[in-house]
Design a protein around this motif. Structure first.
Motif, mmCIF file in Angstrom:
data_model
loop_
_atom_site.group_PDB
_atom_site.id
_atom_site.type_symbol
_atom_site.label_atom_id
_atom_site.label_comp_id
_atom_site.label_asym_id
_atom_site.label_seq_id
_atom_site.Cartn_x
_atom_site.Cartn_y
_atom_site.Cartn_z
ATOM 1 N N ARG A 108 42.665 69.859 8.335
ATOM 2 C CA ARG A 108 42.695 68.462 7.878
ATOM 3 C C ARG A 108 44.141 67.721 8.224
ATOM 4 O O ARG A 108 44.032 66.572 8.537
ATOM 5 N N ALA A 109 44.953 68.524 8.024
ATOM 6 C CA ALA A 109 46.500 68.043 8.081
ATOM 7 C C ALA A 109 46.821 67.572 9.405
ATOM 8 O O ALA A 109 47.597 66.709 9.706
ATOM 9 N N THR A 110 45.955 67.888 10.782
ATOM 10 C CA THR A 110 46.490 67.623 11.892
ATOM 11 C C THR A 110 45.622 66.696 12.396
ATOM 12 O O THR A 110 45.475 65.861 13.586
ATOM 13 N N ALA A 111 44.836 65.853 11.528
ATOM 14 C CA ALA A 111 43.957 64.735 11.756
ATOM 15 C C ALA A 111 44.767 63.543 12.457
ATOM 16 O O ALA A 111 44.340 62.804 13.228
ATOM 17 N N ALA A 112 46.172 63.393 12.056
ATOM 18 C CA ALA A 112 46.810 61.985 12.461
ATOM 19 C C ALA A 112 46.897 62.187 14.095
ATOM 20 O O ALA A 112 46.755 61.291 14.701
ATOM 21 N N LEU A 113 47.226 63.361 14.596
ATOM 22 C CA LEU A 113 47.368 63.754 16.023
ATOM 23 C C LEU A 113 45.854 63.375 16.713
ATOM 24 O O LEU A 113 45.986 62.654 17.613
ATOM 25 N N ALA A 114 44.914 63.823 16.235
ATOM 26 C CA ALA A 114 43.657 63.681 16.808
ATOM 27 C C ALA A 114 43.206 61.914 16.710
ATOM 28 O O ALA A 114 42.982 61.316 17.747
ATOM 29 N N ARG A 115 43.784 61.309 15.515
ATOM 30 C CA ARG A 115 43.176 59.886 15.572
ATOM 31 C C ARG A 115 44.003 59.094 16.482
ATOM 32 O O ARG A 115 43.638 57.960 16.913
ATOM 33 N N ARG A 116 45.137 59.499 16.582
ATOM 34 C CA ARG A 116 45.737 58.690 17.785
ATOM 35 C C ARG A 116 45.339 58.557 19.297
ATOM 36 O O ARG A 116 45.352 57.716 19.801
ATOM 37 N N PHE A 117 44.744 60.184 19.485
ATOM 38 C CA PHE A 117 44.372 60.010 20.960
ATOM 39 C C PHE A 117 42.634 59.977 20.955
ATOM 40 O O PHE A 117 42.058 59.826 22.070
ATOM 41 N N VAL A 118 41.882 60.202 19.978
ATOM 42 C CA VAL A 118 40.676 60.553 19.997
ATOM 43 C C VAL A 118 39.713 59.599 18.959
ATOM 44 O O VAL A 118 40.157 59.416 18.045
ATOM 45 N N GLY A 119 38.692 59.199 19.570
ATOM 46 C CA GLY A 119 37.853 58.053 19.191
ATOM 47 C C GLY A 119 37.036 58.672 17.742
ATOM 48 O O GLY A 119 36.490 57.999 16.923
ATOM 49 N N GLY A 120 37.022 60.098 17.414
ATOM 50 C CA GLY A 120 36.449 60.596 16.397
ATOM 51 C C GLY A 120 35.863 61.886 16.755
ATOM 52 O O GLY A 120 35.918 62.420 18.015
ATOM 53 N N TRP B 52 38.995 68.634 20.237
ATOM 54 C CA TRP B 52 40.152 67.743 20.948
ATOM 55 C C TRP B 52 41.581 68.298 21.075
ATOM 56 O O TRP B 52 42.341 67.540 21.722
ATOM 57 N N TRP B 53 41.861 69.473 20.701
ATOM 58 C CA TRP B 53 43.065 69.742 20.866
ATOM 59 C C TRP B 53 43.913 70.111 22.213
ATOM 60 O O TRP B 53 44.832 69.407 22.362
ATOM 61 N N PRO B 54 43.220 70.525 23.159
ATOM 62 C CA PRO B 54 43.567 70.547 24.693
ATOM 63 C C PRO B 54 43.997 69.108 25.147
ATOM 64 O O PRO B 54 44.811 69.055 25.677
ATOM 65 N N TYR B 55 43.035 68.189 24.639
ATOM 66 C CA TYR B 55 43.309 67.002 25.367
ATOM 67 C C TYR B 55 44.259 66.056 24.521
ATOM 68 O O TYR B 55 45.215 65.546 25.516
ATOM 69 N N ALA B 56 44.429 66.320 23.201
ATOM 70 C CA ALA B 56 45.601 65.275 22.484
ATOM 71 C C ALA B 56 46.952 66.232 23.023
ATOM 72 O O ALA B 56 47.876 65.446 23.361
ATOM 73 N N VAL B 57 47.026 67.599 23.149
ATOM 74 C CA VAL B 57 48.355 68.218 23.531
ATOM 75 C C VAL B 57 48.606 67.641 25.175
ATOM 76 O O VAL B 57 49.939 67.522 25.293
ATOM 77 N N ARG B 58 47.810 67.679 25.867
ATOM 78 C CA ARG B 58 48.015 67.167 27.352
ATOM 79 C C ARG B 58 48.667 65.723 27.265
ATOM 80 O O ARG B 58 49.573 65.473 27.875
ATOM 81 N N ARG B 59 48.143 64.881 26.462
ATOM 82 C CA ARG B 59 48.861 63.385 26.176
ATOM 83 C C ARG B 59 50.107 63.505 25.974
ATOM 84 O O ARG B 59 50.975 62.761 26.239
ATOM 85 N N VAL B 60 50.372 64.409 24.759
ATOM 86 C CA VAL B 60 51.558 64.392 24.192
ATOM 87 C C VAL B 60 52.487 65.018 25.380
ATOM 88 O O VAL B 60 53.576 64.448 25.612
ATOM 89 N N GLU C 20 52.612 64.271 28.525
ATOM 90 C CA GLU C 20 52.868 63.369 29.529
ATOM 91 C C GLU C 20 54.042 62.483 29.052
ATOM 92 O O GLU C 20 54.473 61.719 30.118
ATOM 93 N N ASN C 21 54.348 62.635 28.005
ATOM 94 C CA ASN C 21 55.774 61.860 27.539
ATOM 95 C C ASN C 21 56.540 62.556 26.435
ATOM 96 O O ASN C 21 56.113 62.543 25.422
ATOM 97 N N PRO C 22 57.630 63.263 26.639
ATOM 98 C CA PRO C 22 58.385 64.014 25.783
ATOM 99 C C PRO C 22 58.576 63.110 24.475
ATOM 100 O O PRO C 22 58.751 63.524 23.256
ATOM 101 N N ARG C 23 58.700 61.737 24.453
ATOM 102 C CA ARG C 23 58.842 61.035 23.378
ATOM 103 C C ARG C 23 57.450 61.060 22.136
ATOM 104 O O ARG C 23 57.556 60.829 21.204
ATOM 105 N N ASN C 24 56.612 61.672 22.866
ATOM 106 C CA ASN C 24 55.353 61.827 21.826
ATOM 107 C C ASN C 24 55.716 63.082 21.192
ATOM 108 O O ASN C 24 54.822 63.446 20.290
ATOM 109 N N ALA C 25 56.596 63.944 21.365
ATOM 110 C CA ALA C 25 57.094 65.310 20.651
ATOM 111 C C ALA C 25 56.920 65.175 19.083
ATOM 112 O O ALA C 25 56.509 66.302 18.347
ATOM 113 N N VAL C 26 57.267 63.964 18.706
ATOM 114 C CA VAL C 26 57.381 63.805 17.264
ATOM 115 C C VAL C 26 56.109 64.001 16.525
ATOM 116 O O VAL C 26 55.795 64.583 15.507
ATOM 117 N N LEU C 27 54.968 63.394 17.378
ATOM 118 C CA LEU C 27 53.629 63.527 16.854
ATOM 119 C C LEU C 27 53.303 64.981 16.770
ATOM 120 O O LEU C 27 52.568 65.558 15.818
#
Ligand SMILES: Cc1cc2nc3c(=O)[nH]c(=O)nc-3n(C[C@H](O)[C@H](O)[C@H](O)COP(=O)(O)OP(=O)(O)OC[C@H]3O[C@@H](n4cnc5c(N)ncnc54)[C@H](O)[C@@H]3O)c2cc1C
Length: 313
Positions: free
Chosen positions: A25-37, A288-296, A298-305
């Motif tokens: 549940r704690a990783t939900a913020a990363l999913a919410r950022r890039f995934v619609g549900g 959703w994990w492989p998709y969200a990690v690929r988005r991260v 693509e831009n090292p500035r997303n590393a904080v997420l």
């Protein structure tokens, strides 16, 4: 020493980590950022929210290069469920499909049957039926994907085709689809390919993207009812494309820009406010994990997420 990209690829491909993250549940913020549900209902709810904010959506059930027949069948079921639930939604949705998620990574005949099944469910859906948008995968699938597009178009199924500016053949593929008055979503291309059939430098790909965009916004394309979609977050390219469209007398709505949900949201908003039609590629599903990690990646500035997700996991 490991590079940022190789770390990201490792994280995206780790099945154990994916299971752990997706169940947490704690990783939900990363999913919410890039995934619609997580479910199709969630995805459609997000698409409605986006519509109210002035954006269209391309719904995409997560999962690619699927080789397990049970998972392929489940993917087809999810796509058809989305078509059914969208019937009265009036959201002008595109339904994105990767050929390898509906069978092309297992057996081409199965993949074609499944694509036709999804396409026919679109045809039977009265009201606001989605356009079936075929994504483009690695170079080994290009000819097969285009043959599938032709088959779906011949059946009268509303179909769009993603093409990659990174490939030298794309100029001919764009010309063929323009001649038939179809629709192309032009992207730079996500697959590094060292072989001679691909452009190698970022500059060469960008130059080709602009040349293809000019073809897609030509007077001939307009006369044939061709529908251009520009899938990019590159603001310099977007500015040039807008100028070409304006000079050619294309009105907003006769062409679209499409970006990934959660990526360059400020640019998305600006374009919308300036009167452009903006569509967002909106994935949904539990994988959703492989998709969200690929988005991260693509831009090292997303590393904080990512760091927050890993620490809270
Ligand atoms: C709607 C859509 C559908 C796509 N479908 C396919 C497909 O079917 N097949 C395929 O091969 N590829 C597909 N892609 C991916 C595409 O090929 C590119 O790999 C990707 O879009 C990055 O290229 P870009 O045009 O945004 O330009 P870039 O030059 O990579 O990026 C432009 C700017 O956007 C920023 N940016 C890009 N991504 C991110 C991010 N995740 N987070 C923060 N900033 C970012 C960059 O930092 C840069 O400033 C798709 C892309 C989109 C938008």
């Amino acid at each position: 020493m490991k590079t940022w990209q190789s770390w990201m690829i490792g994280l995206a491909r780790s099945p154990g980590l994916a299971r752990w993250m997706q169940a947490n549940r704690a990783t939900a913020a990363l999913a919410r950022r890039f995934v619609g549900g997580l479910t199709v209902e969630d995805g459609i709810e997000t698409a409605k929210r986006l519509w109210q904010a002035g954006f269209k959506a391309s719904l995409y059930y997560l999962g690619e290069y699927v080789a397990d027949p049970a998972l392929i069948a489940e993917t087809v079921r999810q796509k058809k469920l989305a078509v059914m639930l969208l019937k009265d939604a009036r959201l002008q949705v595109h339904l994105s499909v990767d050929p390898t998620q509906i069978g092309y990574g297992y057996d081409d005949a199965l993949g074609e049957r499944n694509a036709l099944e999804i396409g026919r469910s679109i045809q039977q859906s009265s009201g606001d039926a989605p356009v079936l948008m075929l994504d483009m995968e690695d170079a080994g699938y290009v000819t097969r994907t285009l043959a599938l597009r032709d088959r779906l178009a011949a059946e009268g199924i509303p179909v769009g085709q993603t093409l990659q500016a990174s490939l030298k053949r794309t100029v001919d593929d764009v010309a063929a689809i323009i001649a038939g008055g179809g629709s192309v979503r032009l992207v730079k291309g996500a697959f590094a390919d060292p072989r001679p059939h691909a452009f190698q430098s970022r500059d060469a790909i960008d130059e080709n993207y602009l040349a293809l965009a000019r073809m897609m916004l030509s007077a001939d394309a307009k006369a044939r009812g061709f529908r251009p979609v520009f899938g990019t977050h590159d603001d310099a390219l977007i500015a040039e494309i807008r100028q070409v469209a304006d000079t050619g007398g294309w009105e907003s709505g006769q062409y679209e820009f499409e970006m990934l949900y959660g990526v360059r949201t400020e640019l998305q908003r600006q374009l919308r406010e300036q009167g452009e039609q903006v569509r967002l590629y909106l994935p949904f599903g539990r994988d959703w994990w492989p998709y969200a990690v690929r988005r991260v990646g693509e831009n090292p500035r997303n590393a904080v997420l990512l760091a927050r997700a890993l620490l809270s996991g």
